[in-house]
Write a protein that holds these residues in place. Structure first.
Motif, mmCIF file in Angstrom:
data_model
loop_
_atom_site.group_PDB
_atom_site.id
_atom_site.type_symbol
_atom_site.label_atom_id
_atom_site.label_comp_id
_atom_site.label_asym_id
_atom_site.label_seq_id
_atom_site.Cartn_x
_atom_site.Cartn_y
_atom_site.Cartn_z
ATOM 1 N N GLY A 62 0.788 -1.218 0.000
ATOM 2 C CA GLY A 62 0.000 0.000 0.000
ATOM 3 C C GLY A 62 0.824 1.274 0.000
ATOM 4 N N GLU A 63 1.801 1.356 0.865
ATOM 5 C CA GLU A 63 2.628 2.565 0.957
ATOM 6 C C GLU A 63 3.372 2.826 -0.347
ATOM 7 N N GLU A 64 3.868 1.766 -0.956
ATOM 8 C CA GLU A 64 4.585 1.898 -2.232
ATOM 9 C C GLU A 64 3.656 2.428 -3.327
ATOM 10 N N ILE A 65 2.432 1.919 -3.378
ATOM 11 C CA ILE A 65 1.482 2.360 -4.400
ATOM 12 C C ILE A 65 1.121 3.833 -4.200
ATOM 13 N N VAL A 66 0.955 4.271 -2.959
ATOM 14 C CA VAL A 66 0.675 5.689 -2.689
ATOM 15 C C VAL A 66 1.810 6.558 -3.217
ATOM 16 N N LYS A 67 3.039 6.162 -2.989
ATOM 17 C CA LYS A 67 4.190 6.955 -3.456
ATOM 18 C C LYS A 67 4.228 7.040 -4.979
ATOM 19 N N VAL A 68 3.919 5.941 -5.649
ATOM 20 C CA VAL A 68 3.889 5.942 -7.114
ATOM 21 C C VAL A 68 2.786 6.871 -7.619
ATOM 22 N N ALA A 69 1.624 6.816 -6.984
ATOM 23 C CA ALA A 69 0.508 7.673 -7.370
ATOM 24 C C ALA A 69 0.851 9.146 -7.157
ATOM 25 N N GLU A 70 1.504 9.460 -6.043
ATOM 26 C CA GLU A 70 1.866 10.844 -5.771
ATOM 27 C C GLU A 70 2.884 11.369 -6.783
ATOM 28 N N LYS A 71 3.780 10.511 -7.217
ATOM 29 C CA LYS A 71 4.766 10.922 -8.220
ATOM 30 C C LYS A 71 4.096 11.225 -9.553
ATOM 31 N N ARG A 72 3.047 10.478 -9.878
ATOM 32 C CA ARG A 72 2.378 10.677 -11.174
ATOM 33 C C ARG A 72 1.333 11.789 -11.125
ATOM 34 N N PHE A 73 0.558 11.856 -10.057
ATOM 35 C CA PHE A 73 -0.593 12.766 -10.022
ATOM 36 C C PHE A 73 -0.428 13.939 -9.054
#
Length: 285
Positions: A62-73
């Motif tokens: 979960g934490e990893e996916i949040v970081k990826v989303a924040e980098k993109r959006f």
């Protein structure tokens, strides 16, 4: 009293990865996928606008996916919804963390609800099935149900996808009862879930190096091979130009079309294992 939302009781980190893990690729300006260990998480939407998350990765992701989303959006830009293609452990592993982080609804096919509301666990993986090392060790995979009752919603019966007006969902059972794929007609982009994949998922070597080839669904978790064949044929009929599957690198163009047609035409020979507890005697009929 309603049971508190939780990940599966056997949710645990699975120590396996691939050379694509940690990498993201944009296949259209609004279609991006990220490989979390051995599974793909898809983010659909313009980076400057609204977006939707498809699936929620491996356990503890979960934490990893949040970081990826924040980098993109951008930081704090949560999705309008999460769509689950199905509820297997490698597609919901970070889900409760994401719900707690974003507080958004989660949509799935109603035939998956038993596995998403804490009521029923999936069948045990088939370690006896024809296949490689990942099939043999599949008994370590989590199968207990997750419970997200408070935020779970049914996908609309008109096949529209919440938050994605150009997309339709398609029921593609076999690998799981309520598995769905997503398709956008205008550019023929297919999110295929595990109806077919682009890496031989039971081969540890091919998963590690991400050798790209159209393959049937992962053998150790597919419980209905007749439905799985029908689902592949249904998706092949769409003639997709791009496909992002649950496992493996995306494929496009003639390589995708020819590989998918070959699988659809030869599913009993190339897609169905020669033996296994979910393989029926009539496989060659």
């Amino acid at each position: 009293m309603e049971e508190k939302m939780h990940q599966s009781k056997d949710n645990k980190f699975i120590p396996m990865t691939s050379i694509s893990s940690g990498k993201g690729r944009e296949i259209r300006n609004d279609v991006f996928y990220y490989t979390n260990q051995i599974v793909n998480v898809i983010m659909i939407g313009d980076p400057a606008g609204d977006w939707v998350l498809i699936d929620a990765g491996m356990p503890k992701s979960g934490e990893e996916i949040v970081k990826v989303a924040e980098k993109r959006f951008g930081k704090g830009k949560k999705p309008v919804a999460i769509i689950l293609t199905h509820g297997h452990f490698d597609h919901v592993g970070g889900l409760v963390h994401l719900i707690n982080e974003w507080g958004v609804p989660v949509y799935a096919h109603p035939l998956e609800f038993l596995y998403l509301t804490g009521e029923k666990r999936y069948p045990e993986p088939d370690t006896s099935v024809e296949g490689g090392m990942l099939a043999k060790i599949s008994s370590i995979y989590p199968i207990e149900p997750i419970n997200i009752s408070g935020v779970l919603r049914e996908l609309p019966t008109d096949f529209t996808v919440p938050g994605l007006p150009e997309w339709k969902w398609i029921h593609v059972p076999g690998h799981s009862p309520g598995q769905v794929a997503l398709f956008r007609e205008k550019d023929k982009v297919l999110i295929a879930a595990d109806a077919f994949v682009t890496v031989k998922q039971d081969s540890m070597y091919k998963v590690l190096v991400q050798k790209t080839e159209v393959q049937g669904p992962p053998v150790y978790l597919t419980t209905n091979w007749e439905m799985a064949e029908e689902s592949v044929q249904k998706l092949e009929a769409l003639k997709p130009d791009y496909a992002v599957t649950g496992h493996g690198s995306h494929m496009e163009g003639e390589e995708l079309k020819q590989g998918l047609k070959h699988l659809a035409d030869n599913f009993k020979e190339d897609g169905v294992p020669s033996h296994g507890k979910f393989v029926r005697d009539e496989r060659k009929k």
